[in-house]
Every structure is written in C-alpha cells, then in structure tokens.
Design a protein around this motif. Structure first.
Motif, PDB file in Angstrom:
ATOM      1  N   ASN A 114     -44.948  21.818 -57.557  1.00 49.77           N
ATOM      2  CA  ASN A 114     -44.137  22.169 -58.801  1.00 49.77           C
ATOM      3  C   ASN A 114     -44.097  20.587 -59.434  1.00 49.77           C
ATOM      4  O   ASN A 114     -43.138  19.818 -58.641  1.00 49.77           O
ATOM      5  N   PRO A 115     -44.534  20.420 -60.597  1.00 48.64           N
ATOM      6  CA  PRO A 115     -44.368  18.953 -61.150  1.00 48.64           C
ATOM      7  C   PRO A 115     -43.003  18.725 -61.637  1.00 48.64           C
ATOM      8  O   PRO A 115     -42.963  17.430 -61.429  1.00 48.64           O
ATOM      9  N   GLU A 116     -42.256  19.458 -61.910  1.00 46.85           N
ATOM     10  CA  GLU A 116     -40.832  18.853 -62.086  1.00 46.85           C
ATOM     11  C   GLU A 116     -40.133  18.618 -61.027  1.00 46.85           C
ATOM     12  O   GLU A 116     -38.922  18.019 -61.094  1.00 46.85           O
ATOM     13  N   LYS A 117     -40.642  18.626 -59.628  1.00 38.30           N
ATOM     14  CA  LYS A 117     -39.820  17.974 -58.618  1.00 38.30           C
ATOM     15  C   LYS A 117     -40.030  16.381 -58.772  1.00 38.30           C
ATOM     16  O   LYS A 117     -39.322  15.518 -58.014  1.00 38.30           O
ATOM     17  N   ILE A 118     -40.945  15.959 -59.382  1.00 38.41           N
ATOM     18  CA  ILE A 118     -41.076  14.576 -59.932  1.00 38.41           C
ATOM     19  C   ILE A 118     -40.081  13.819 -60.615  1.00 38.41           C
ATOM     20  O   ILE A 118     -40.439  14.210 -62.053  1.00 38.41           O
ATOM     21  N   ASN A 119     -39.204  13.462 -59.999  1.00 34.43           N
ATOM     22  CA  ASN A 119     -38.003  12.725 -60.959  1.00 34.43           C
ATOM     23  C   ASN A 119     -37.435  11.695 -60.438  1.00 34.43           C
ATOM     24  O   ASN A 119     -37.502  11.630 -59.145  1.00 34.43           O
ATOM     25  N   PRO A 120     -36.918  10.670 -60.862  1.00 37.65           N
ATOM     26  CA  PRO A 120     -36.108   9.413 -60.379  1.00 37.65           C
ATOM     27  C   PRO A 120     -34.877  10.208 -59.633  1.00 37.65           C
ATOM     28  O   PRO A 120     -34.100  10.813 -60.261  1.00 37.65           O
ATOM     29  N   ILE A 121     -34.621   9.936 -58.136  1.00 36.56           N
ATOM     30  CA  ILE A 121     -33.481  10.361 -57.655  1.00 36.56           C
ATOM     31  C   ILE A 121     -32.568   9.077 -57.880  1.00 36.56           C
ATOM     32  O   ILE A 121     -31.438   9.514 -57.941  1.00 36.56           O
ATOM     33  N   CYS A 122     -33.084   7.852 -57.360  1.00 33.85           N
ATOM     34  CA  CYS A 122     -32.220   6.709 -57.700  1.00 33.85           C
ATOM     35  C   CYS A 122     -32.117   6.473 -59.062  1.00 33.85           C
ATOM     36  O   CYS A 122     -33.084   6.556 -59.884  1.00 33.85           O
ATOM     37  N   PRO A 123     -30.856   6.275 -59.553  1.00 32.96           N
ATOM     38  CA  PRO A 123     -30.616   5.945 -61.009  1.00 32.96           C
ATOM     39  C   PRO A 123     -31.809   4.623 -61.406  1.00 32.96           C
ATOM     40  O   PRO A 123     -31.971   3.609 -60.695  1.00 32.96           O
ATOM     41  N   ALA A 124     -32.274   4.797 -62.497  1.00 30.02           N
ATOM     42  CA  ALA A 124     -33.190   3.826 -63.241  1.00 30.02           C
ATOM     43  C   ALA A 124     -32.979   3.532 -64.816  1.00 30.02           C
ATOM     44  O   ALA A 124     -32.587   4.350 -65.276  1.00 30.02           O
ATOM     45  N   ASP A 125     -32.726   2.143 -64.748  1.00 28.60           N
ATOM     46  CA  ASP A 125     -32.573   1.523 -66.067  1.00 28.60           C
ATOM     47  C   ASP A 125     -33.709   0.829 -66.538  1.00 28.60           C
ATOM     48  O   ASP A 125     -34.155   0.097 -65.862  1.00 28.60           O
ATOM     49  N   LEU A 126     -34.137   1.139 -67.747  1.00 28.11           N
ATOM     50  CA  LEU A 126     -35.211   0.475 -68.299  1.00 28.11           C
ATOM     51  C   LEU A 126     -35.086  -0.283 -69.623  1.00 28.11           C
ATOM     52  O   LEU A 126     -34.540   0.361 -70.504  1.00 28.11           O
ATOM     53  N   VAL A 127     -35.128  -1.534 -69.489  1.00 31.09           N
ATOM     54  CA  VAL A 127     -34.711  -2.376 -70.837  1.00 31.09           C
ATOM     55  C   VAL A 127     -36.019  -2.853 -71.463  1.00 31.09           C
ATOM     56  O   VAL A 127     -37.011  -3.369 -70.738  1.00 31.09           O
ATOM     57  N   ILE A 128     -36.323  -2.433 -72.864  1.00 29.95           N
ATOM     58  CA  ILE A 128     -37.495  -2.644 -73.654  1.00 29.95           C
ATOM     59  C   ILE A 128     -37.390  -4.201 -73.979  1.00 29.95           C
ATOM     60  O   ILE A 128     -36.599  -4.304 -74.952  1.00 29.95           O
ATOM     61  N   ASP A 129     -38.020  -5.193 -73.298  1.00 22.93           N
ATOM     62  CA  ASP A 129     -37.603  -6.667 -73.546  1.00 22.93           C
ATOM     63  C   ASP A 129     -38.866  -7.458 -73.747  1.00 22.93           C
ATOM     64  O   ASP A 129     -38.882  -8.521 -74.273  1.00 22.93           O
ATOM     65  N   HIS A 130     -39.873  -7.000 -73.526  1.00 25.97           N
ATOM     66  CA  HIS A 130     -40.990  -7.904 -73.088  1.00 25.97           C
ATOM     67  C   HIS A 130     -42.136  -7.766 -74.309  1.00 25.97           C
ATOM     68  O   HIS A 130     -43.229  -8.538 -74.395  1.00 25.97           O
ATOM     69  N   SER A 131     -41.777  -6.899 -75.140  1.00 22.49           N
ATOM     70  CA  SER A 131     -42.890  -6.584 -76.458  1.00 22.49           C
ATOM     71  C   SER A 131     -42.925  -7.396 -77.626  1.00 22.49           C
ATOM     72  O   SER A 131     -43.940  -7.450 -78.577  1.00 22.49           O
ATOM     73  N   VAL A 132     -41.969  -8.039 -78.039  1.00 23.99           N
ATOM     74  CA  VAL A 132     -41.999  -9.004 -79.207  1.00 23.99           C
ATOM     75  C   VAL A 132     -42.458 -10.291 -78.741  1.00 23.99           C
ATOM     76  O   VAL A 132     -42.236 -10.830 -78.147  1.00 23.99           O
ATOM     77  N   GLN A 133     -43.245 -10.589 -80.035  1.00 29.28           N
ATOM     78  CA  GLN A 133     -44.031 -11.845 -79.852  1.00 29.28           C
ATOM     79  C   GLN A 133     -43.577 -12.934 -81.131  1.00 29.28           C
ATOM     80  O   GLN A 133     -43.207 -12.330 -82.343  1.00 29.28           O
ATOM     81  N   VAL A 134     -43.565 -14.078 -80.827  1.00 27.80           N
ATOM     82  CA  VAL A 134     -43.025 -15.004 -81.952  1.00 27.80           C
ATOM     83  C   VAL A 134     -44.363 -15.311 -82.959  1.00 27.80           C
ATOM     84  O   VAL A 134     -44.914 -16.410 -83.088  1.00 27.80           O
TER      85      VAL A 134
END
Length: 899
Positions: A114-134
């Motif tokens: 069952n693919p829906e068993k694949i989920n983060p169990i431990c809380p995960a925070d994702l911050v998008i911060d590396h993509s901007v260039q000068v």
C-alpha cells in the motif's frame, strides 16, 4: 514488537491553568544524572521516553546514564539509539527527499504493498531557501528581479514541493522568499520544548531536538535545541519513524570567561573558536559551552558560534537553555504562557542552566577555556573556514599566500607575476585596474551572521558613517545583501540604515543562502576577462561560513569569511591586502584621511539601536503570514493525487533508479572483484568537490545533457536546483573545476580510463567502465567528504558505479551517507595511506567481503596488483551493516514496510 515503557514509573506531572502536563523525571532514575553534560541529558530523555525494548532498548538508557569522561572514541565505543523530535530540510536536499518518498510509494506499489503507508511519521519542516541567485545586484528592484528569475527557473521544482506538502502527512513547506532555513528555524520553527497530545487529554512535554539535511542545522544549538546535520538519506529514515544509531560521544567542555572588547564582534569570536577547536580535534564529539562568559553572549551570538560547528568539526556546539534563551523566545514573539510552561518543565528536569553557578557545571571529557577579552578582529581564508587571520596580519598573510606553493594557504604565483595587473573599462566610461587581492565580490550573506542583529545593525551603522564621510565602493565590485529572514529587513528599515547600505551598493537582493552556497551569480564579462587574461588572484569577501576553493565563484580564487562590518570595509578599500591601521579607506569632503577606526561602531552603540528596534511585533508581523508565500506561490496549481505523475520530459524532477530490480528478499553479499580506481585524490576532498551546488559549466557532461534537451545556458540553472533529477546529478558528480585528481595532470573534473589510457570527463569514464562491467573504487586521503552534508555526494558516486571508497579518514555525515547508499567505506590502518603503500591508482583492486558475519570495524583485506593490505570496515554500528545488506537505507525501509 513494541512493548510497555519500562520507565513509566518515572513519569510525573504538574497542572497549569487546568491542563495536566506530563514529563519524565530523569533525576529520579539515577543519581548520576546531575553530573551528565546537558547535551547528554537530552539524549537520555529521548531514550527514556521512547523506550519500548524494540526501537529503543533499556540498554540504550543505561548506556547513556553511564556516560563517563573516560569514554574515548575508537577504544570503548558505545552505540545508542536516538529519536529526534523532528526533521528540518532545505529545498536543495528537501527535493531529493520528497522525490525519494514519491519513488518509494511507486516501489511499494510495484511490490504489492500500500503506497499510502509511505508518509513522514516524524514532523518534517522544509524551507525553500537555496534557489535564489544574485543575478541582479546594485540595480533598482534587484530583489524583485532576482525573485522573479528564481520562480521562472524553479517553477517545476516549486510545484513538485507544493504537491508533496499536500500528498504527504506531517510535512510543512515554508515557501521561497521567506528566509534561510536555519534562521527561520531559530526565529520561528523551534519549539525548545515540545507539547504532544496524550490519549487522556493531558500534554506530554519533552525537549525539542532536530536533525536536518544541512550541516549547519547545528545553529539551533545556540537556542538550547540539540540538533545536527545528517545525510539526506538518514533524515528520510527519521521521517519514517526510525531512530538514529549513533556512538555515544565524548563531550568537550568549552569554558568562556570575560567579555568581548567593545570593537570585537561575534564573527571574530566564532572564527577564533573555529580555529581553536579545529586544532584541538573535535570531529565526532559534542562541544558544550559553559562558564560565566556565556551569559555575556546574546542568543544570536551563541547561534553564530553553533552555526559554524561543522567548520570546527564537532557534531554539536551546544548552549544549554538559560533565562537568556527564554528572553529570546519572548523577543521573537513566542507566547508568555508557552514560555512559563517551558520554564517549569526545565526546572523540574534540571535542564535550566545558570552559567554563573559553578555548582551546575557537569563533568566533561575534557575542558578548555577562552577569555573573550583576547578575541581580536579577524577574517578566515583564503580557502578554508578555520584558517583565521587577524586583520592586522592580513597584508603580510595575503602576500605570503600568493607566493607559497599551491595548497590551502598558497597560490604559487611566480615571482615575476606578483605585480601582475590588468585594466578594463566600465559602463561609466572610466578605466579601472585589477591586481592580486582586488575585491570583486562583497556579500553580506548566510545564516551565520544575518541572524545576528548586532552585526547586521553594526554593518548598517558603519555604512551610515562611511556615507557621511563621503566614502564609496568601486562600481565593478559585486555587492549584495541577502538577509536570513524578513525580520532583518524590518529592523534595518526601522533603524534607518537601509538608505546608507543601498548608497554603498548593498541592496537587498533576496532571502536565501545565495553567495554563501555558491549562488553569487555572474561577474561582469570585462572583469572576468581581465582576471583570466592576467592570471589574477582576486578576492571575494563574505559574511558566510564556507569559503572552500571553487565554491563562491570560479574567478575568486581567494575568499575570506568576515563579519558584515568587515565585508563593507574591504569593499570600500577595494582590496584585501590593505593595512587598516596605516592606510586610509579614502578622504572626506575636507580632504582629510578616513580610517576604518573612524567609522567603526562600538558594541555599546550597536546595542542601543538593537534594544530600540528589534522587538516582538516585528516577528509577529513577518511570521504570521510566512506559510502563505508570495502571489506566485499561491497561484501554483498542483495535482491532488497521492502518486506523483512523473514526466519523461522533465529536467528537474525524475523518478530515480535506486529501486529498479529490487526484490522483497535480501540480496546476497558479494566481494568486489577486478575494480578500477575512478579517482585518486588527496586530503580534504569536500562535498563541494564531490557534488557541486553551483553553476553548471557550459562544457560539462551535465551541460551537454541539458543542451540535448534544447535548453540554453541561460536556463541551465544550478546543480543544487536540479537535485531532483539523477541524470543531471550523476553527470555533475565530481564536476568541481578545482578537483585535483592524481590520475591526470591538470586540475578539473577529468580522469583516466586506465585500460585505454584515454583522458575523459569523469562521467564519461564511469559510463565506459559500466559498459565494460567494471566496478569502481575511490582512493582518497584524510577528511574525505568534509563540508556541507549532501546526499548527492553519496548518491552520485553510487550512480557512477562506485562500490567502495578507501580513505585515510572520513567526515562523519558523509561516511553515514555512503553507507546509506550501499557504498562500502574502508579506512587505511593508522600510519598507512596510498602513499606509504606505494599505490598510484592504476591498479586492479579486489576487496574480500565475507558472505556472512560482517561486524562493525572489522578488518577487510584489499589486494591491488599484488600489494595486499588490511583496511578498517567503517560500518560503525550493526544498523550500518543492516543498511548495507539491504542495498541502502531506503531499500531497507521499503522491505520493512512490506513486512
């Protein structure tokens, strides 16, 4: 199966405002508790609370309780399990994590689960911060232009992440343009103490702890939250509810006494500590700060010190929680009620520190002392973060570096070329001159310093004084200011220093890692041509934490880490070999010389402004809407499906091949026969060398791949932004232009295909070996894999066909990542190396593995063209062996889910 917690009897509670709060009374378990370092107490609490004699064993608890200063790594190693409270990701490593989760769902479905068993169990925070260039600097609306380009380049990635936030439970996505992951963690995400719901309506309290997919996750240690960087692969396992298997660490007590001088900054302090601890040798150890000097440091100062923990080599640089910590929580708009509950819990569990009270000092493996009053104004470079140089010694040090042999402190410039220079014309019609030491990039950047109001406001005050004195910065120097969060912009505006920063060219260009991660953007073509034509060693000066060769920009061979104040000072000077004591920065309107000391603000001046302008309302204003994101983010349309609709045409997101051919049954272990050496490398090969995050060179295999998909160089973007596509990342593996491979004569991403004696791009050589059915090894020196924790530094070699690495020593996180991808880390015996064994990398290698009975740290025999030598198997724990037997940690997790 999981059982009842054997330590349930030590659960206690208190009631506040009608709510019952439960916690584990650790001190009542054993009277040794009050002697434990505070960082070890966090490990202990997690083990006690999670003990079920399945995931976490009673012996884990007893091992931690029995921690002793006599514990020495390598002689009496003790393995324990640790379950962090949460996981934090940044987007460059977060995208591969979400890609892997999506691919795991597909694999589970393919294997009948069952693919829906694949989920983060431990809380995960994702911050998008590396993509901007000068891309844009020193121009009107630089911020808007850079952010628009960021969205244009990364729209597919952002869409994918937004899908992930909807498809997976327990995952928070902080949209682009919000700030740097570690600063957002410090100011907003960190809980300090968690409150979890209990089935009986009460709350369970326990310390916040975190692992992150960036090595500078340690910054949160400054807030008293135990956390460190792990490989993306290991973080994914934690997200799936697994514990971390780790060796119980030595704990080095670092005592701070005295006060910083009025002219010293937290940056000077952290560079001093970094050099000191790197010389001491703290790799794999915890460092815990104590002593009366700690109370003199703000939380931002402490966070600066903790941030550079990877640069001094420790696992953590921990500051136990004190009243200053709780004061910072109030300043950053955490609720008073929450703070009161935290205080009561910490007192009850003896985790609230009073740094002035020596009776609270725990015992340490070793203690060292630093008098804060001895710290002087400093920079670090030109190629490593721990090569600190006093600013007063910079002219002589830089001169020495120019003529010294090629190395961490040398460029081997010939005597006749020391006076080399070149001229070029700028848009203003004037002719400018570049020479060795000329500054061409000056960036106030990185979470290390932009999280600290004292150095940011200090830079603003210095800029104000400089402008009032009539000083300016040469127009060709690429100056930029990339704050770590919107709060920084808020207090810089409120304090009135923004116009002065902008007058000097330090416009706000974006919110993210930017220059520090290698996203410095292009230099003007005339500048580049002048540097290259004349063989100049020009400089970048940045308020970052990393300055490894080739990281900041291909044309800045010398790069120095400095406080934001010094970034501005060196930009005004225009060169790094200035003697600030003797040479003026310029002249004022009256023709009088202006020296750096004339515009340098004192700590007292800075603190007055900080106390007035850094207030809770700012944090409330910025963070109340952070999860909404920009209008562009809000209008992104994403699929509602639980399985990701992969596109064969995508050059950003691709289903990875890690699970192809996977079976439910374990594969048999096999020895490595007739392997060839893909690369023969020296010491301090960093993850920047292995898996660059910066720009994609136009003549590289990755560029040829993208060009074959009808993309122009303008649209190549960076390697970091394309970490969701294995075809590009495999081609980008070892693509650093400064890579020194002893199999070839020139520096760069090339190697020798030994059977044909043909020199090829590394990826092309690996492909040829694959076609020939030849397994590959790497032979390297000391500290292999130092630098940022990058999962692609292990995934990339795996996709190139690397089966084993033979090194003199490994960086902790990278060794773990290699194991997580099923690559064997072998270590030369003490005193041995490729050199002492007369290896040259052209041999055929045979590595004998037993089919059964693998043990952590056992000796493994290697034969290379008749030379037989033993190596240490750097599977450090039984869990490492289990992962390897499964073909990697993700394969292990899939089999575990299926069973």
């Amino acid at each position: 199966m999981s059982g009842a917690n054997p330590f349930a009897q030590f659960e206690k509670s208190f009631t506040k405002d009608g709510t019952v709060y439960k916690y584990f009374d650790l001190a009542s378990i054993d009277n040794k508790y009050d002697q434990l370092p505070y960082s070890i107490r966090v490990l202990l609490e997690s083990a006690v609370r999670n003990c079920d004699n399945f995931h976490i064993l009673e012996k884990d608890v007893q091992s931690i309780l029995s921690w002793t200063p006599a514990l020495k790594q390598g002689s009496n190693d003790v393995e324990v399990s640790f379950k962090p409270a949460r996981v934090i990701l940044q987007d460059f490593t977060g995208v591969p994590a979400v890609v892997d989760f999506a691919a795991m769902r597909d694999a589970v479905l393919d294997l009948g689960g069952n693919p829906e068993k694949i989920n983060p169990i431990c809380p995960a925070d994702l911050v998008i911060d590396h993509s901007v260039q000068v891309d844009f600097a020193r121009v009107p609306d630089a911020l808007a232009k850079n952010q628009n380009l960021e969205f244009e380049r990364n729209k597919e990635r952002f869409t994918f992440l937004k899908w992930g936030a909807r498809a997976f439970n327990n995952m928070l996505i902080v949209p682009p343009g919000s700030g740097i992951v570690h600063q957002v963690n410090l100011e907003y995400l960190a809980r300090v103490v968690f409150e979890a719901e209990s089935s009986d309506g009460s709350k369970i309290l326990y310390p916040d702890s975190v692992v992150g997919t960036d090595s500078h996750t340690t910054m949160i240690n400054g807030l008293g939250v135990l956390g460190w960087g792990v490989g993306g692969i290991e973080a994914e396992a934690v997200m799936l509810g697994q514990s971390i298997s780790m060796l119980l660490p030595e704990v080095i007590g670092y005592k701070l006494t005295g006060k910083l001088s009025p002219l010293a900054t937290s940056t000077d302090l952290v560079l001093t500590i970094t050099k000191h601890l790197r010389q001491l040798g703290v790799v794999g150890k915890f460092v815990e700060f104590y002593g009366p000097g700690v109370a003199e440091l703000s939380i931002a100062d402490r966070a600066t010190i903790s941030n550079m923990c990877p640069e001094y080599g420790a696992t953590v640089g921990y500051f136990p929680i004190d009243e200053n910590t709780l004061g910072y929580m109030k300043q950053t708009n955490r609720s008073e009620k929450k703070i009161d509950i935290i205080r009561e819990y910490l007192k009850a569990t003896q985790q609230l520190r009073n740094y002035a009270n020596e009776a609270q000092d725990p015992i340490f493996t070793q203690s060292i002392t630093l008098d804060l009053s001895t710290v002087v104004t400093s920079v670090s470079g030109p190629k490593r973060p721990h090569d600190r140089v006093s600013v007063s010694n910079m002219p002589e040090d830089f001169k020495s570096c120019l003529s010294s042999p090629v190395g961490f402190k040398g460029f081997a410039i010939a005597p006749e070329a020391l006076a080399a220079s070149g001229e070029f014309q700028w848009d203003d019609g004037k002719t400018y001159k570049l020479q060795h030491g000329s500054v061409v990039i000056a960036a106030i950047t990185s979470c290390t310093n932009t999280s600290n109001p004292s150095v940011m406001l200090g830079a603003g005050l210095l800029a104000k004084k400089a402008v009032e004195k009539g000083l300016s910065i040469l127009p060709y120097i690429k100056t930029s200011l990339s704050p770590g969060s919107g709060v920084v912009t808020y207090y810089l505006k409120e304090s009135g220093v923004i116009p002065y920063l902008e007058k000097l060219g330090f416009d706000i260009v974006g919110y993210g890692c930017m220059t520090c991660i290698g996203n410095s953007g292009p230099l003007e073509e005339n500048v580049v041509n002048t540097i290259e034509k004349n063989g100049l060693v020009c400089a970048g000066v940045l308020s970052g934490n990393r300055n490894f060769e080739g990281r900041i920009h291909p044309n800045t061979r010398a790069n120095y880490l400095a406080s934001p104040l010094l970034v501005i000072a060196y930009a005004i000077a225009g060169r790094v070999d200035i003697d600030f004591e003797k040479e003026p920065l310029g002249v004022d309107s009256n023709g009088k010389n202006v020296f750096l000391r004339d515009i340098w603000p004192t700590r007292t001046e800075i603190q007055e402004v900080e106390n007035k302008h850094v207030i809770p309302a700012m944090f409330q204003e910025v963070y109340s809407k952070i999860e909404l994101g920009s209008e562009d983010w809000q209008t992104l349309k994403v699929s509602d499906g639980k399985l990701y609709p992969w596109s064969a045409d995508s050059t950003y997101i691709k289903r990875p091949p890690f699970f192809e051919g996977m079976t439910r049954e374990l594969p048999k272990l096999q020895s490595i026969q007739k392997a060839r050496c893909l690369l023969f490398l020296g010491d301090s090969v960093t993850t920047d060398h292995i898996s660059p995050a910066g720009s994609i060179a136009r003549n590289s295999p990755a560029a040829r791949f993208l060009a074959g998909r009808n993309l122009t160089p303008r649209d190549f973007n960076s390697y970091g932004s394309r970490r969701g596509n294995d075809a590009i990342m495999a081609r980008g593996t070892f693509a650093n232009i400064r890579l020194v491979n002893k199999l070839v004569t020139k520096t760069g991403p090339r190697t020798l295909h030994i059977p044909s004696q043909e020199e090829l791009d590394i990826f092309d050589a690996a492909e040829r070996y694959r076609e020939e059915g030849t397994p590959l090894v790497l032979v390297v020196g000391k500290d292999y894999g130092s630098g940022s924790s990058r999962d692609w530094a292990a995934k990339g070699p795996f996709l190139l066909g690397v089966k084993a690495v033979i090194a003199e020593s490994y960086e902790r996180i990278h060794r773990s990542n290699l194991v997580g991808m099923g690559i064997i880390p072998l270590q030369f015996l003490p005193g041995q190396s490729a050199e002492t064994l007369n290896l040259n990398g052209r041999e055929v290698y045979n590595i004998a593995l037993p089919e059964t009975g693998l043990k952590p740290g056992q000796k493994i025999q290697v034969e290379a063209d008749g030379t037989v030598f033993e190596t240490i198997l750097r599977f450090d724990t039984e869990v490492d062996i289990t992962y390897y037997q499964n073909g990697g940690i993700l394969n292990y997790m899939i089999r575990k889910m299926l069973s």
